[in-house]
Design a protein around this motif. Sequence first.
Motif, PDB file in Angstrom:
ATOM      1  N   UNK A 163      -8.337  -0.550   6.629  1.00 25.05           N
ATOM      2  CA  UNK A 163      -7.749  -0.878   7.845  1.00 25.05           C
ATOM      3  C   UNK A 163      -6.678  -1.970   7.743  1.00 25.05           C
ATOM      4  N   UNK A 164      -6.568  -3.004   6.577  1.00 21.29           N
ATOM      5  CA  UNK A 164      -5.363  -3.940   6.295  1.00 21.29           C
ATOM      6  C   UNK A 164      -4.374  -3.011   5.592  1.00 21.29           C
ATOM      7  N   UNK A 165      -4.894  -2.081   4.663  1.00 18.79           N
ATOM      8  CA  UNK A 165      -3.784  -1.294   3.872  1.00 18.79           C
ATOM      9  C   UNK A 165      -2.941  -0.441   4.862  1.00 18.79           C
ATOM     10  N   UNK A 182       3.396   0.590  -1.264  1.00 17.02           N
ATOM     11  CA  UNK A 182       1.904   0.998  -1.427  1.00 17.02           C
ATOM     12  C   UNK A 182       1.364  -0.277  -2.284  1.00 17.02           C
ATOM     13  N   UNK A 183       1.674  -0.618  -3.342  1.00 19.82           N
ATOM     14  CA  UNK A 183       1.413  -1.690  -4.228  1.00 19.82           C
ATOM     15  C   UNK A 183       1.054  -3.161  -3.079  1.00 19.82           C
ATOM     16  N   UNK A 185       0.641  -2.885   0.216  1.00 25.24           N
ATOM     17  CA  UNK A 185      -0.349  -2.451   1.094  1.00 25.24           C
ATOM     18  C   UNK A 185      -1.758  -2.658   0.412  1.00 25.24           C
ATOM     19  N   UNK A 186      -1.839  -2.179  -0.675  1.00 25.47           N
ATOM     20  CA  UNK A 186      -3.051  -2.321  -1.506  1.00 25.47           C
ATOM     21  C   UNK A 186      -3.622  -3.938  -2.122  1.00 25.47           C
ATOM     22  N   UNK A 187      -2.576  -4.421  -2.335  1.00 25.14           N
ATOM     23  CA  UNK A 187      -2.834  -5.957  -2.610  1.00 25.14           C
ATOM     24  C   UNK A 187      -3.168  -6.695  -1.206  1.00 25.14           C
ATOM     25  N   UNK A 188      -2.564  -6.526  -0.229  1.00 26.72           N
ATOM     26  CA  UNK A 188      -3.011  -7.166   1.246  1.00 26.72           C
ATOM     27  C   UNK A 188      -4.672  -6.668   1.313  1.00 26.72           C
ATOM     28  N   UNK A 189      -4.744  -5.368   1.597  1.00 22.56           N
ATOM     29  CA  UNK A 189      -6.123  -4.984   1.773  1.00 22.56           C
ATOM     30  C   UNK A 189      -7.260  -5.319   0.930  1.00 22.56           C
ATOM     31  N   UNK A 190      -6.938  -5.314  -0.298  1.00 19.49           N
ATOM     32  CA  UNK A 190      -7.915  -5.752  -1.428  1.00 19.49           C
ATOM     33  C   UNK A 190      -8.347  -7.333  -1.173  1.00 19.49           C
ATOM     34  N   UNK A 191      -7.146  -8.287  -0.915  1.00 19.87           N
ATOM     35  CA  UNK A 191      -7.389  -9.624  -0.983  1.00 19.87           C
ATOM     36  C   UNK A 191      -8.086 -10.005   0.377  1.00 19.87           C
ATOM     37  N   UNK A 192      -7.675  -9.476   1.586  1.00 24.32           N
ATOM     38  CA  UNK A 192      -8.360  -9.795   2.824  1.00 24.32           C
ATOM     39  C   UNK A 192      -9.679  -9.079   2.757  1.00 24.32           C
ATOM     40  N   UNK A 193      -9.969  -7.900   2.524  1.00 22.48           N
ATOM     41  CA  UNK A 193     -11.233  -7.194   2.198  1.00 22.48           C
ATOM     42  C   UNK A 193     -12.095  -7.888   1.328  1.00 22.48           C
ATOM     43  N   UNK A 194     -11.732  -8.094   0.281  1.00 25.26           N
ATOM     44  CA  UNK A 194     -12.463  -8.760  -0.654  1.00 25.26           C
ATOM     45  C   UNK A 194     -13.100 -10.243  -0.172  1.00 25.26           C
TER      46      UNK A 194
END
Length: 247
Positions: A163-165, A182-183, A185-194
Amino acid sequence: MDHHTVAIVSITGTCLDVLGSLYLAYDLLGGQHGPLRLLTRVVTYSILFGIGYGLGLGLFFGLASGIATGITLSIEFSRASRGLEHYSLFWEGLFSAIRGFAFGAGLYRILGFGFAIAFAILITLGQIFAYSLGIRPAADYAAPRHPRMMRRLFWATAIRTVGYMVAALICSAFIHHVDHAWSFAIRVGLVIGIVSGVGGTVYPYIEYYADNLPERRLGVFGIGLILCGFTLQSLQYWLAPFDIRLT
């Protein structure tokens, strides 16, 4: 060194001094049934999420989102710990908005106002939708003395990450173009998600100690906070002897 960074560090140090003083005044604030049970949660969750978010997305993002996440989650967990029903959707929407706009504020200095406000709105709406489906931080609340691992938590973390991505990609496409979208968005999603997933895994351990820490340990924790606060506040004065210029 940027003078904004120095100001943030000094303010953080002052806040730690205040919190440390409150812990030392545990008995005066009502002991076990006073506000320090909630304060313990706020401090612990703010530090946990602030460090995690800050390592992945920068100091300012970690500070803004960590504090907002720590406060809102603590309020929800505090209610659940008393065996009460969850808050109404209105209040849960307010908690979502606080977290969402804190995330947006964390990105403001990097990507500008337009991206920040659009990202905050999308994140807020997504969290409200999750609440309406029964997916909330205090769902299946428990406070045993060990972390939890649940399939539901895993899927919630995965959905949150995606969702954050998607939110970052939408904002990049329609509001403010981001280089290497893309990179990022992946960074934001992974950081917040993890970080959120880790927080959801270890929260029972935090909840247990929030309600069972002995007074002496709270006092020691308060002294530790004061020392950390003093160290951060003194940073601005150490810059002069070492001839470090502010920008």
